[in-house]
Write an enzyme that holds these catalytic residues in place. Structure first.
Site, PDB file in Angstrom:
ATOM      1  N   SER A   1       0.815  -1.224   0.000  1.00 21.31           N
ATOM      2  CA  SER A   1       0.000   0.000   0.000  1.00 21.31           C
ATOM      3  C   SER A   1       0.844   1.269   0.000  1.00 21.31           C
ATOM      4  CB  SER A   1      -0.960  -0.006   1.207  1.00 21.31           C
ATOM      5  OG  SER A   1      -1.763  -1.156   1.206  1.00 21.31           O
TER       6      SER A   1
ATOM      7  N   GLU B   1      -6.946  -3.097   0.095  1.00 20.95           N
ATOM      8  CA  GLU B   1      -8.269  -2.964   0.691  1.00 20.95           C
ATOM      9  C   GLU B   1      -9.375  -3.326  -0.292  1.00 20.95           C
ATOM     10  OE1 GLU B   1      -7.036   1.307  -0.517  1.00 20.95           O
ATOM     11  OE2 GLU B   1      -6.072  -0.569   0.096  1.00 20.95           O
TER      12      GLU B   1
END
Length: 447
Positions: free
Chosen positions: A214, A329
């Site tokens: 991320s 996510e």
């Protein structure tokens, strides 16, 4: 137009609209044609809150996300002596004050709180005790706690490397250079950077380990710091340097949460319809923006213009081989779409989500298999082979993203019952209302 592990949290009783307990995910009775207005970004809201606590004057956050995670962050700052007050139309005014210790911080299940607030607590004038939900005690914290010790902060965690722990604030933090392994979470880096301007020597963070997941979230942190006048050098790979400095007050409009768009855009594909999201930024550091590419790969027509983002279904749902390392996510919703696709899919690069709210790979494997889908866990993701799905109970493991995945499946599979739907309040308390509204509206038909 209105906007559209194996231990399971104990289920409650049904409610309508549900606040917690079971929720019968509605099946679509036709193509959706909806306009969905998204709430603000959790990641940006929480970063702005921490920076505003360091600022020299009052900050204003416009249209921040109001959810469990952001309320937990606001509560943590209040416990430390920062004012976070409601003002017109849901804005927050943040008034910095001397950081006080001898207080308790409830992290809930919020990774942002348990990783962003301890460096801030090092600047308080006494001990700050951290704890959270039972599931939160499983989330890794050792890199942050070890880094704080290396930077001169006293930390007591009885060698757990996780919650509960106490940060012994001394009113100042020496700072300096630290090397950590951030391969389990980019939040380990962001948490240190967000408070580093107030450290005596600033901070230089070196990452040593497997690839940081991320990375857009670290880019987001760097950009928000620069917005507040903080000098950040990220020119060297795997190294971030924050100079000691004052932090300017903020007056910012919080972007829509693009990760929370995934399930609504997926609904266009599943139902053969169209979803428009107004206000989609032309430029953003949010990793959730990658959802545009994913739904395009899976067969949608995707248009981003001044009015926002419009996703229109094509002739079906295509299987995909996709690396979600920087946008992990999205994994639960993409997995749900893959279970409904015309061919097999592979999701890669997301081994680190085993340490999120739950072990998301294990949870998705278990629940998709329960409904009849072919699923194999790989070293760093999932291999999904679509098969006819059946009705059943979908456990959510206190994980908001599992609720969203179940809702997508329920569009095509009547009889999917979602356990503990209230856990979605972590990032989107109004989710079920928005979902129902999306299914009711037919924007194009009413134009």
């Amino acid at each position: 137009m209105p906007s559209a592990d194996e231990d399971h949290p104990p289920p409650g009783s049904p409610a309508a609209p549900p606040a917690d307990g079971d929720w019968a995910a509605p099946a679509a009775d036709g193509p959706v044609d909806a306009r969905v207005v998204l709430p603000g970004s959790k990641s940006l809201t929480n970063r702005y809150l921490v920076l505003a606590a360091h600022a020299g004057e009052v900050s204003r956050l416009r249209a921040p996300l109001r959810s469990r995670d952001t309320h937990l962050m606001a509560g943590a700052l209040r416990a430390l002596g920062t004012g976070v007050d409601d003002v017109d139309d849901g804005d927050w005014l943040v008034t910095p004050g001397p950081l006080r210790g001898d207080t308790d911080v409830d992290c809930g299940l919020a990774g942002n709180v348990m990783r962003f607030v301890p460096p801030l607590a090092g600047l308080a004038d006494g001990p700050v005790r951290f704890d959270g939900d039972p599931h939160a005690r499983r989330r890794p914290m050792a890199p942050v706690l070890g880094a704080l010790r290396a930077l001169g902060v006293g930390v007591d965690d009885d060698d757990r490397g996780g919650l509960p722990f106490t940060v012994h604030g001394a009113g100042s933090v020496r700072g300096g250079t630290v090397t950590i392994d951030a391969s389990a979470s980019s939040q380990f880096v962001s948490g240190l950077l967000l408070s580093a301007a107030r450290f005596e020597e600033g901070v230089t963070v070196h990452h040593d380990g497997k690839a940081v997941p991320s990375l857009p979230h670290i880019e987001m942190t760097v950009e928000t710091l620069r917005d507040a006048g903080v000098v950040v050098d990220d020119a060297e790979p795997h190294t971030w340097r924050v100079e000691p400095s004052e932090v300017n007050a903020l007056d910012v409009q919080v972007e829509p949460d693009l990760s929370n768009a995934a399930q609504f855009l997926a609904a266009a594909l599943v139902t053969g319809g169209r979803v428009h999201v107004p206000g989609w930024p032309q430029y953003t550091t949010q990793g959730g923006d990658f959802v545009r590419e994913v739904v395009d790969m899976m067969g949608a027509d995707v248009v981003l213009d001044r009015s926002g983002l419009t996703v229109t279904a094509g002739g079906g749902i295509l299987g995909v081989d996709v690396d979600l390392h920087d946008s992990s996510e999205l994994t639960p919703v993409v997995a749900a779409l893959a279970a409904l696709a015309d061919g097999p899919s592979v999701i890669r690069g997301v081994a680190h989500i085993r340490g999120h709210e739950t072990d998301r790979l294990r949870a998705l494997h278990t629940e998709l298999d329960r409904l009849g889908c072919g699923v194999d866990e790989t070293e760093d993701g999932l291999r999904i082979t679509p098969r006819p799905l059946r009705a059943g109970r979908f456990h959510t493991y206190a994980d908001h993203r599992m609720v969203m995945a179940a809702a997508v499946l329920g569009l095509a599979v009547p009889g999917v019952v979602v356990e503990d739907v209230g856990t979605v309040a972590k990032t989107m308390p109004e989710f079920t209302a928005l979902w129902d509204r999306m299914l009711r509206e037919r924007v194009g038909a009413q134009a």
